[in-house]
Design an enzyme around this catalytic site. Structure first.
Site, PDB file in Angstrom:
ATOM      1  N   SER A 112       0.739  -1.220  -0.006  1.00 51.34           N
ATOM      2  CA  SER A 112       0.084  -0.115   0.038  1.00 51.34           C
ATOM      3  C   SER A 112       0.920   1.199  -0.042  1.00 51.34           C
ATOM      4  O   SER A 112       0.558   2.474  -0.019  1.00 51.34           O
ATOM      5  CB  SER A 112      -0.750   0.044   1.169  1.00 51.34           C
ATOM      6  OG  SER A 112      -0.165   0.199   2.335  1.00 51.34           O
ATOM      7  N   LYS A 149       1.018   4.127   7.003  1.00 52.12           N
ATOM      8  CA  LYS A 149       0.243   4.927   6.126  1.00 52.12           C
ATOM      9  C   LYS A 149       0.849   6.501   6.292  1.00 52.12           C
ATOM     10  O   LYS A 149       1.490   6.723   7.292  1.00 52.12           O
ATOM     11  CB  LYS A 149      -1.295   4.937   6.564  1.00 52.12           C
ATOM     12  CG  LYS A 149      -1.844   3.630   6.432  1.00 52.12           C
ATOM     13  CD  LYS A 149      -1.852   3.314   4.523  1.00 52.12           C
ATOM     14  CE  LYS A 149      -2.709   2.003   4.414  1.00 52.12           C
ATOM     15  NZ  LYS A 149      -1.804   0.649   4.637  1.00 52.12           N
TER      16      LYS A 149
END
Length: 192
Positions: A112, A149
């Protein structure tokens, strides 16, 4: 009837993911620092017990490691004349972990964050003492699940943003169990 001795299942249960605990004496000024570290460790073990072995203190991994730094930089474009002059030694402890007591390594699993140069299997250098500002890449626990993230803080709230268009941003509800483990400061990536 027998009394005393060790009974199976007796005693206080470990809050450290099954790790055996011991009592130690520490200087009083260090107590809050160690309590914070143990709280983080306990949260990590609770979130993903199987991944806890991936957390290593950087000071232990890189103790007294330095490598030569050459005077010339290496262009990524057209080749230039080589120079054998060694400029200095680089202490990787100082370069990667200026605060080794608050720095740890964690292994990445997933894709990701490819746009940020973070690949599956990379080692992240994470600083628990660094300020988790808007736009920083962080390691966070959200409702017991760990993730890496980019942090987005706005008037609307907090979101965790991926760096891959195949993944969706993750909104952080106000009532969520949310904890930022630290800020990613470096990525150690093996080149094949």
């Amino acid at each position: 009837m027998s009394h005393g001795g060790k009974r199976s299942g007796a005693g206080r249960k470990s809050s450290y993911g099954g790790d055996k605990t011991v009592a130690i004496r520490v200087p009083e000024p260090l107590k809050p620092v160690l309590e914070d570290w143990l709280h983080d460790y306990r949260s990590w073990r609770t979130a993903h017990n199987a991944q806890a072995d991936d957390v290593r203190t950087l000071a232990r991994q890189l103790s007294e490691l330095s490598l030569p730094l050459f005077a010339n930089s290496v262009p990524a474009g057209s080749p230039v004349a080589a120079d054998d002059l060694k400029e200095d030694d680089v202490d990787l402890n100082a370069r990667l972990a200026p605060r080794p007591g608050s720095t740890f390594l964690v292994t990445v699993k997933g894709e990701s964050m490819l746009g940020a140069g973070i690949h599956d299997g990379d080692l992240l250098v994470v600083d628990r003492a660094a300020e988790a500002r808007n736009g920083k890449v962080v390691v966070a626990a959200l409702n017991g699940e760990l993730t890496v993230k980019r942090l987005e803080k706005t008037a609307k709230g907090i979101r965790l943003l991926p760096e891959n268009p195949e993944f969706q941003p993750i909104p952080v509800p106000e009532d969520a169990a949310f904890h930022i483990w630290g800020v990613v400061t470096n990525v150690i990536h093996k080149v094949d």
